[in-house]
Write an enzyme that holds these catalytic residues in place. Structure first.
Site, PDB file in Angstrom:
ATOM      1  N   GLY A   1     -12.127  58.677   7.262  1.00  0.00           N
ATOM      2  CA  GLY A   1     -12.268  59.695   6.238  1.00  0.00           C
ATOM      3  C   GLY A   1     -12.334  61.076   6.861  1.00  0.00           C
ATOM      4  O   GLY A   1     -12.466  61.218   8.083  1.00  0.00           O
ATOM      5  N   ASN A   2     -12.219  62.105   6.047  1.00  0.00           N
ATOM      6  CA  ASN A   2     -12.276  63.482   6.534  1.00  0.00           C
ATOM      7  C   ASN A   2     -12.593  64.431   5.393  1.00  0.00           C
ATOM      8  O   ASN A   2     -12.423  64.086   4.224  1.00  0.00           O
ATOM      9  CB  ASN A   2     -10.981  63.887   7.260  1.00  0.00           C
ATOM     10  CG  ASN A   2      -9.758  63.196   6.716  1.00  0.00           C
ATOM     11  OD1 ASN A   2      -9.243  63.578   5.681  1.00  0.00           O
ATOM     12  ND2 ASN A   2      -9.310  62.144   7.395  1.00  0.00           N
TER      13      ASN A   2
ATOM     14  N   SER B   1     -11.463  64.962  14.640  1.00  0.00           N
ATOM     15  CA  SER B   1     -10.943  63.599  14.705  1.00  0.00           C
ATOM     16  C   SER B   1     -11.911  62.668  15.429  1.00  0.00           C
ATOM     17  O   SER B   1     -12.404  62.981  16.513  1.00  0.00           O
ATOM     18  CB  SER B   1      -9.599  63.598  15.439  1.00  0.00           C
ATOM     19  OG  SER B   1      -9.096  62.299  15.603  1.00  0.00           O
ATOM     20  N   GLY B   2     -12.202  61.523  14.801  1.00  0.00           N
ATOM     21  CA  GLY B   2     -12.885  60.435  15.478  1.00  0.00           C
ATOM     22  C   GLY B   2     -14.325  60.656  15.870  1.00  0.00           C
ATOM     23  O   GLY B   2     -14.804  60.041  16.821  1.00  0.00           O
TER      24      GLY B   2
ATOM     25  N   SER C   1      -9.034  66.721  12.437  1.00  0.00           N
ATOM     26  CA  SER C   1      -8.668  65.430  11.866  1.00  0.00           C
ATOM     27  C   SER C   1      -7.162  65.218  11.882  1.00  0.00           C
ATOM     28  O   SER C   1      -6.374  66.149  11.685  1.00  0.00           O
ATOM     29  CB  SER C   1      -9.164  65.353  10.418  1.00  0.00           C
ATOM     30  OG  SER C   1      -8.605  64.247   9.748  1.00  0.00           O
TER      31      SER C   1
ATOM     32  N   GLU D   1      -5.560  63.998   9.641  1.00  0.00           N
ATOM     33  CA  GLU D   1      -5.047  64.268   8.299  1.00  0.00           C
ATOM     34  C   GLU D   1      -4.996  65.762   7.966  1.00  0.00           C
ATOM     35  O   GLU D   1      -4.888  66.131   6.798  1.00  0.00           O
ATOM     36  CB  GLU D   1      -5.880  63.529   7.249  1.00  0.00           C
ATOM     37  CG  GLU D   1      -5.793  62.022   7.332  1.00  0.00           C
ATOM     38  CD  GLU D   1      -4.395  61.455   7.134  1.00  0.00           C
ATOM     39  OE1 GLU D   1      -3.463  62.227   6.776  1.00  0.00           O
ATOM     40  OE2 GLU D   1      -4.230  60.250   7.330  1.00  0.00           O
TER      41      GLU D   1
ATOM     42  N   HIS E   1     -11.548  63.075   1.714  1.00  0.00           N
ATOM     43  CA  HIS E   1     -10.714  61.875   1.821  1.00  0.00           C
ATOM     44  C   HIS E   1     -11.586  60.706   2.248  1.00  0.00           C
ATOM     45  O   HIS E   1     -12.256  60.775   3.278  1.00  0.00           O
ATOM     46  CB  HIS E   1      -9.591  62.116   2.839  1.00  0.00           C
ATOM     47  CG  HIS E   1      -8.867  60.881   3.263  1.00  0.00           C
ATOM     48  ND1 HIS E   1      -8.441  59.932   2.378  1.00  0.00           N
ATOM     49  CD2 HIS E   1      -8.486  60.447   4.491  1.00  0.00           C
ATOM     50  CE1 HIS E   1      -7.823  58.963   3.035  1.00  0.00           C
ATOM     51  NE2 HIS E   1      -7.848  59.241   4.319  1.00  0.00           N
TER      52      HIS E   1
ATOM     53  N   HIS F   1     -12.311  56.179   2.326  1.00  0.00           N
ATOM     54  CA  HIS F   1     -11.722  54.845   2.415  1.00  0.00           C
ATOM     55  C   HIS F   1     -12.612  53.842   1.679  1.00  0.00           C
ATOM     56  O   HIS F   1     -12.829  52.731   2.152  1.00  0.00           O
ATOM     57  CB  HIS F   1     -11.570  54.423   3.877  1.00  0.00           C
ATOM     58  CG  HIS F   1     -10.554  55.202   4.637  1.00  0.00           C
ATOM     59  ND1 HIS F   1     -10.285  54.959   5.969  1.00  0.00           N
ATOM     60  CD2 HIS F   1      -9.730  56.214   4.280  1.00  0.00           C
ATOM     61  CE1 HIS F   1      -9.342  55.791   6.399  1.00  0.00           C
ATOM     62  NE2 HIS F   1      -9.001  56.566   5.379  1.00  0.00           N
TER      63      HIS F   1
ATOM     64  N   HIS G   1      -4.265  52.831   2.013  1.00  0.00           N
ATOM     65  CA  HIS G   1      -4.967  53.800   2.851  1.00  0.00           C
ATOM     66  C   HIS G   1      -6.333  54.174   2.292  1.00  0.00           C
ATOM     67  O   HIS G   1      -7.358  53.882   2.905  1.00  0.00           O
ATOM     68  CB  HIS G   1      -4.063  55.039   2.997  1.00  0.00           C
ATOM     69  CG  HIS G   1      -4.543  56.057   3.960  1.00  0.00           C
ATOM     70  ND1 HIS G   1      -3.697  57.012   4.521  1.00  0.00           N
ATOM     71  CD2 HIS G   1      -5.767  56.329   4.473  1.00  0.00           C
ATOM     72  CE1 HIS G   1      -4.394  57.786   5.339  1.00  0.00           C
ATOM     73  NE2 HIS G   1      -5.663  57.395   5.317  1.00  0.00           N
TER      74      HIS G   1
END
Length: 216
Positions: free
Chosen positions: A29-30, A46-47, A75, A77, A96, A98, A159
């Site tokens: 997610g982000n 990211s991550g 990210s 995304e 965003h 999941h 996704h």
């Protein structure tokens, strides 16, 4: 604090709320938001785990994708978020997730019907599924923008989902309402399926949410 610091802290807090709500697991997610008064967005790195994220880890990026401030890699995304901001001037924040039920609908490539009143109020109608594209690509961003027309949420096939709002609180709330509505849709299949609200009633409730709901 200046606007950049405020937005970074708000994103950090939103990440903790998102994690606590079960809308994501791990580092997936982000979250992003516009920086008031500047042509910049702030986006999660990211991550990185949300429970260790610090405001300085949030990356500031221009609308052309150029990193302006921050040592972390943004990210994957980022193209998705930038596409939404460039296409929708009304959007100030993007979340965003999941989450399980919304992602189940996305994996089945089935829209979430406009059958729950709070969903149509905050989203504007049903939640469409955009065309498939690989994560992290500009094409995914373009596909999401198309499916977001007249809406504030979209399912990303196989996704997850995206909620886009006027601020971070609303964007997160959209994700929570979409997840609840996806669960209701799946449960309703056991008793014959959902009955969608009419376009007239949907429009009336959306107008109420936009212009009369809450303490104005």
């Amino acid at each position: 604090m200046n606007n950049r610091s405020i937005i970074r802290e708000q994103i950090r807090e939103t990440g903790l709320k998102m994690l606590g709500s079960g809308l994501v697991v791990g580092t997936w997610g982000n979250i992003s938001a516009r920086v008031p008064g500047e042509d910049l967005i702030a986006i999660t790195p990211s991550g990185m785990n949300y429970d260790v994220l610090q405001p300085e880890d949030i990356v500031l990026v221009a609308l052309n994708g150029e990193v302006k401030e921050g040592e972390r890699k943004p990210s994957i995304e980022l193209p998705l978020h930038l596409a939404i901001y460039c296409a929708r001037k009304d959007i100030q924040a993007v979340v965003h997730t999941h989450s399980a039920y919304a992602t189940a609908m996305a994996a089945a490539r089935k829209p979430i019907p406009g059958a729950v009143e709070d969903l149509v109020q905050i989203v504007g109608g049903d939640v469409r599924v955009c065309e498939y594209a690989l994560p992290g690509t500009a094409q995914l961003g373009a596909n999401a923008v198309k499916a977001l027309e007249g809406r504030n949420a979209v399912l990303l096939p196989n996704h997850g989902m995206v909620g886009a709002g006027t601020n971070l609180d609303e964007a997160l709330k959209i994700c929570q309402v979409v997840e609840k509505s996806a669960k209701i849709t799946i449960l309703a299949q056991a008793v014959g399926g959902v009955v969608e609200l009419s376009q007239e009633d949907t429009a009336a409730m959306r107008d109420f949410y936009l212009h009369k709901y809450g303490q104005r």
